[in-house]
Design a protein around this motif. Sequence first.
Motif, PDB file in Angstrom:
ATOM      1  N   GLU A 145       0.839  -1.216   0.000  1.00  0.00           N
ATOM      2  CA  GLU A 145       0.000   0.000   0.000  1.00  0.00           C
ATOM      3  C   GLU A 145       0.867   1.256   0.000  1.00  0.00           C
ATOM      4  OE1 GLU A 145      -3.083  -2.218   2.971  1.00  0.00           O
ATOM      5  OE2 GLU A 145      -2.596  -0.099   3.409  1.00  0.00           O
ATOM      6  N   TRP A 146       0.450   2.260  -0.800  1.00  0.00           N
ATOM      7  CA  TRP A 146       1.146   3.540  -0.807  1.00  0.00           C
ATOM      8  C   TRP A 146       0.902   4.263   0.514  1.00  0.00           C
ATOM      9  CZ3 TRP A 146       4.861   4.507  -4.070  1.00  0.00           C
ATOM     10  CH2 TRP A 146       4.871   3.865  -5.321  1.00  0.00           C
ATOM     11  N   LYS A 147       1.920   4.918   1.059  1.00  0.00           N
ATOM     12  CA  LYS A 147       1.817   5.655   2.331  1.00  0.00           C
ATOM     13  C   LYS A 147       2.039   7.149   2.125  1.00  0.00           C
ATOM     14  CE  LYS A 147       0.979   2.088   4.852  1.00  0.00           C
ATOM     15  NZ  LYS A 147      -0.380   1.942   5.443  1.00  0.00           N
ATOM     16  N   SER A 148       2.096   7.585   0.856  1.00  0.00           N
ATOM     17  CA  SER A 148       2.139   9.018   0.559  1.00  0.00           C
ATOM     18  C   SER A 148       1.479   9.209  -0.798  1.00  0.00           C
ATOM     19  CB  SER A 148       3.579   9.535   0.527  1.00  0.00           C
ATOM     20  OG  SER A 148       4.103   9.502  -0.795  1.00  0.00           O
ATOM     21  N   ARG A 149       1.276  10.474  -1.173  1.00  0.00           N
ATOM     22  CA  ARG A 149       0.633  10.750  -2.460  1.00  0.00           C
ATOM     23  C   ARG A 149       1.522  11.592  -3.358  1.00  0.00           C
ATOM     24  NH1 ARG A 149      -4.545   9.703  -2.865  1.00  0.00           N
ATOM     25  NH2 ARG A 149      -4.699  11.209  -4.566  1.00  0.00           N
ATOM     26  N   THR A 150       2.759  11.904  -2.886  1.00  0.00           N
ATOM     27  CA  THR A 150       3.603  12.866  -3.606  1.00  0.00           C
ATOM     28  C   THR A 150       4.513  12.180  -4.615  1.00  0.00           C
ATOM     29  OG1 THR A 150       3.607  14.309  -1.675  1.00  0.00           O
ATOM     30  CG2 THR A 150       5.338  14.679  -3.307  1.00  0.00           C
ATOM     31  N   ALA A 151       4.436  12.604  -5.852  1.00  0.00           N
ATOM     32  CA  ALA A 151       5.345  12.131  -6.915  1.00  0.00           C
ATOM     33  C   ALA A 151       6.446  13.168  -7.070  1.00  0.00           C
ATOM     34  CB  ALA A 151       4.590  11.973  -8.226  1.00  0.00           C
ATOM     35  N   PHE A 189      10.505  20.915 -12.387  1.00  0.00           N
ATOM     36  CA  PHE A 189       9.682  19.710 -12.226  1.00  0.00           C
ATOM     37  C   PHE A 189       9.109  19.671 -10.813  1.00  0.00           C
ATOM     38  CE2 PHE A 189      10.116  17.367 -16.122  1.00  0.00           C
ATOM     39  CZ  PHE A 189      11.263  17.913 -16.701  1.00  0.00           C
ATOM     40  N   PRO A 190       8.025  20.406 -10.560  1.00  0.00           N
ATOM     41  CA  PRO A 190       7.425  20.401  -9.217  1.00  0.00           C
ATOM     42  C   PRO A 190       6.870  19.037  -8.837  1.00  0.00           C
ATOM     43  CG  PRO A 190       5.936  21.445 -10.777  1.00  0.00           C
ATOM     44  CD  PRO A 190       7.233  21.237 -11.506  1.00  0.00           C
ATOM     45  N   ASP A 191       6.851  18.769  -7.531  1.00  0.00           N
ATOM     46  CA  ASP A 191       6.206  17.555  -7.020  1.00  0.00           C
ATOM     47  C   ASP A 191       4.701  17.684  -7.244  1.00  0.00           C
ATOM     48  OD1 ASP A 191       8.264  17.157  -3.978  1.00  0.00           O
ATOM     49  OD2 ASP A 191       8.759  17.120  -6.127  1.00  0.00           O
ATOM     50  N   VAL A 192       4.048  16.562  -7.605  1.00  0.00           N
ATOM     51  CA  VAL A 192       2.603  16.583  -7.845  1.00  0.00           C
ATOM     52  C   VAL A 192       1.941  15.422  -7.108  1.00  0.00           C
ATOM     53  CG1 VAL A 192       2.898  17.633 -10.134  1.00  0.00           C
ATOM     54  CG2 VAL A 192       2.694  15.124  -9.915  1.00  0.00           C
ATOM     55  N   ASP A 193       0.611  15.506  -6.956  1.00  0.00           N
ATOM     56  CA  ASP A 193      -0.147  14.385  -6.399  1.00  0.00           C
ATOM     57  C   ASP A 193      -0.128  13.240  -7.409  1.00  0.00           C
ATOM     58  OD1 ASP A 193      -2.699  13.770  -4.307  1.00  0.00           O
ATOM     59  OD2 ASP A 193      -2.714  12.738  -6.253  1.00  0.00           O
ATOM     60  N   ILE A 201      -0.182  20.137  -8.606  1.00  0.00           N
ATOM     61  CA  ILE A 201       1.109  20.543  -8.035  1.00  0.00           C
ATOM     62  C   ILE A 201       0.998  20.599  -6.509  1.00  0.00           C
ATOM     63  CG2 ILE A 201       2.723  22.473  -7.800  1.00  0.00           C
ATOM     64  CD1 ILE A 201       2.469  23.032 -10.739  1.00  0.00           C
ATOM     65  N   VAL A 202       1.953  19.956  -5.835  1.00  0.00           N
ATOM     66  CA  VAL A 202       1.974  19.880  -4.367  1.00  0.00           C
ATOM     67  C   VAL A 202       2.870  20.974  -3.790  1.00  0.00           C
ATOM     68  CG1 VAL A 202       2.785  18.435  -2.447  1.00  0.00           C
ATOM     69  CG2 VAL A 202       1.519  17.396  -4.348  1.00  0.00           C
ATOM     70  N   THR A 203       4.003  21.242  -4.461  1.00  0.00           N
ATOM     71  CA  THR A 203       4.922  22.274  -3.969  1.00  0.00           C
ATOM     72  C   THR A 203       5.811  22.751  -5.111  1.00  0.00           C
ATOM     73  OG1 THR A 203       6.765  22.783  -2.463  1.00  0.00           O
ATOM     74  CG2 THR A 203       6.624  20.530  -3.266  1.00  0.00           C
ATOM     75  N   THR A 204       6.300  23.989  -5.023  1.00  0.00           N
ATOM     76  CA  THR A 204       7.260  24.483  -6.027  1.00  0.00           C
ATOM     77  C   THR A 204       8.687  24.454  -5.456  1.00  0.00           C
ATOM     78  OG1 THR A 204       6.735  26.724  -5.272  1.00  0.00           O
ATOM     79  CG2 THR A 204       5.616  25.933  -7.264  1.00  0.00           C
ATOM     80  N   GLU A 205       8.834  23.827  -4.276  1.00  0.00           N
ATOM     81  CA  GLU A 205      10.189  23.634  -3.726  1.00  0.00           C
ATOM     82  C   GLU A 205      10.828  22.433  -4.404  1.00  0.00           C
ATOM     83  OE1 GLU A 205      10.497  22.615   0.432  1.00  0.00           O
ATOM     84  OE2 GLU A 205      12.696  22.568   0.353  1.00  0.00           O
ATOM     85  N   GLN A 206      12.089  22.643  -4.881  1.00  0.00           N
ATOM     86  CA  GLN A 206      12.833  21.546  -5.496  1.00  0.00           C
ATOM     87  C   GLN A 206      14.002  21.231  -4.579  1.00  0.00           C
ATOM     88  OE1 GLN A 206      12.334  21.337  -9.824  1.00  0.00           O
ATOM     89  NE2 GLN A 206      10.927  20.751  -8.261  1.00  0.00           N
TER      90      GLN A 206
END
Length: 440
Positions: free
Chosen positions: A213-219, A269-273, A279-284
Amino acid sequence: SVGRSGPADWRTLAEDVKTQMAWAWDQYKAHAWGKDEIRPVSRTVSSFPLRNGHHLGLSLIEALDTLWVMGLDSRFQDGVDWVKANLDFDVDGDVSVFETSIRLVGGLLSAHHACGDPVLLAKAKDLADRLLPAFGTPTGMPWGTINLKTGAVRNGVNSPAGIATYWPEWGTLSRLTGDPRYSDAARKAALAVFDRRSKLDLVATQIDVLSGEWKSRTATVGSYGDSFFEYLWDGWQLFGDPEWKRMYDTCTAAILKHQQVWKGSRLWFPDVDFETGAIVTTEQDELASFYGGLLGQGGAMKQGAAYTESWATVQDRYGVLPEGYDYAAVRPTQVSNSLRPELADAAFNLWLLDPEPRWREIGRAHFLAMKRWNKATYGYTDLADVTSNPKRQADHCPGYWWSEQMKYYYLLFSDTPRFDYKRNYLSTEGNVLLGFRRGA
Ligand SMILES: O=C1NC[C@H](CO)[C@@H](O)[C@@H]1O
Ligand SMILES: [Ca+2]
């Protein structure tokens, strides 16, 4: 003068890299011989991946193939002699399976590739045998941590990178020993992640290795994602296995579709759901700056070059890269610098594909800034704050420094006959597993 550098200038720069490596090694030998990491300001040491103060000679092992490719042969032999006389993995302590594999299994295999000494291969096999039980789960995805002596496992939630960054090293080990257990375990683990990708063909950062099972949603293409994608491509580059190229192409198409964001000429390449693509965050994180090199290798040269140039503008602004950078806020989110190689890694990979001076120039800026800001009394150190003036140093030389950026700089600038620039393979830790020319 700013004029284009001629061949002699690059060879002079390569000689400087070699001089810096020899100097740092001599300091390590004088003050931290056989220890995992030197603290180059305080002249003390730290242990990794065991954290119980027991040392496995990490920096020494990580340095070996770099010393060899630079022609620092007596120092290389000193290191190999230390391994043959002292290295013993039968230690009652927990290690990260991922870190131990890329750094120590990989470091021993690349040293073996350089000189062929069978003891180095035997040590790599002994260590892999101690890591292998971690892969004994219902899904085939390994536990995060294992005890080198007892085989006791911990950390049942792992990441795509932590699960699937083994195939090049473990495939090489199977090829050299004739034992398929290593390549089988590495392949099964990578497929287990790929088979659980979302309907958008994205993977998240955390997964339960027992239930799947996945435990996060961030790609992300940064930490926890990064070398999962890298090693899908590498399975094709090193072993010519089309199954791995298909997996790489599937994942990369999804990343280019859902995570590719242009701000003018700047690509990020921002992190996304991983299920909605939002887009989840613009921090790289700085670790993501390797990705431009991988995109180039996989055939997306336009995006690979653009993403590398985006990070080069951050390097131009701060001299050395901060650990975290928000491209929307146009500022660092983590001001420390961990003496990381990723931008040099990307520049080197793009140089191998397209020997344009631009990629050497990015590598040169990376090297010269490191000499200016990260050099301490007893070696090279990470930094506490890249935004302060002058920049504040911390007090730690990570093992990857010995295996990665010093090798990338040297290969970028030297055109050494000891390396086949057309047919080669370097692991995510910079370990050369294909491409050394022993006779040279
Ligand atoms: O893949 C990796 N990730 C983190 C380190 C360098 O920043 C290093 O261990 C390796 O390059
Ligand atoms: Ca890497």
